[in-house]
Design a protein around this motif. Structure first.
Motif: not given
Ligand code: SAM
Length: 220
Positions: A24-31, A62-70, A74-81
């Motif tokens: 997900s480009p949005r997840v990678l961007w946020a990370m 603090i969780s492992q970054p790759s599990i935070v990203a995963l 999977y949560l697939a958050p959207e800007p209006h959520h």
């Protein structure tokens, strides 16, 4: 650590996470936006960009970054959520969710961790998060329904108050299993019933509360 070094280390971490299958480009961007060094104790700052959990006190991590990203993918958050997160910890995952959604309500069992996380997010200028402390297995009925719910500690089973507070068609991501090993699940609410999808095996600290583990041990 100099600012350029931090940016380079963050970019390297994003490349690593991407190589581990996050698309997900949005997840990678946020990370790539959130400075993880701000969320770890000063003595661990040099390890902030290693892909592993780190101790944050009170027996928590603090969780492992790759599990935070995963989990975020999977949560697939959207800007209006509107998102409910159970287990604020350092606030690192909270900050990622805040960048990707409209509003986050996060609940932590230890008030000291909740206060520190709130201070960190304020320092970063993140304003769309409400911090609560208490037993997150009860959720936050006053704020329901939530489009997405993320549980960042290991549960023995799906806490029914959380499923009840999930919006129809919403996703709930949660590690469930024994105290020592769990499976990460994504649960979707369809016609008021759970549809289960297993994601990966994982290890989280226990979710302690009325609909989680007891403080002393052994529910399973
Ligand atoms: N994602 C967080 C981060 O990036 O720092 C790490 C979360 S840590 C693995 C899990 C957190 O869940 C701990 O801070 C723990 O205190 C909290 N926790 C455990 N049981 C809880 C409950 N019933 N309600 C709220 N928080 C709980």
């Amino acid at each position: 650590m100099a600012v350029d070094d931090q940016q380079e280390q963050r970019a390297r971490l994003v490349r690593q996470i991407s190589a581990r299958g996050i698309t997900s480009p949005r997840v990678l961007w946020a990370m790539g936006q959130i400075p993880r060094e701000e969320f770890v104790p000063p003595s661990c700052r040099s390890e902030a960009y290693e892909d592993r959990p780190l101790s944050i006190g009170w027996g928590q991590t603090i969780s492992q970054p790759s599990i935070v990203a995963l989990m975020t993918e999977y949560l697939a958050p959207e800007p209006h959520h509107r998102i409910l997160e159970i287990g604020t910890g350092s606030g690192y995952q909270t900050a990622i969710l805040a960048l990707l959604s409209g509003e986050v309500v996060t609940v932590e069992r230890y008030p000291t961790l909740a206060f520190s996380a709130a201070k960190r997010l304020a320092k970063l200028g993140i304003q769309n998060v409400h911090f609560l402390w208490g037993d997150g297995t009860l959720g936050w009925p006053e704020g329901a329904p939530f489009d997405r719910i993320l549980v960042t500690a290991a549960a023995p089973h799906l806490p029914h108050p959380l499923f009840a507070q999930l919006a129809e068609c919403g996703y709930l991501v949660i590690p469930i299993g024994s105290r020592s090993e769990q499976t990460l699940y994504r649960v979707r609410k369809i016609d008021n019933r759970p549809a289960w999808e297993s994601v990966v095996t994982c290890r989280f600290v226990p979710l302690i509360g009325q609909f989680g583990w007891s403080e002393e041990g052994a529910v399973d």
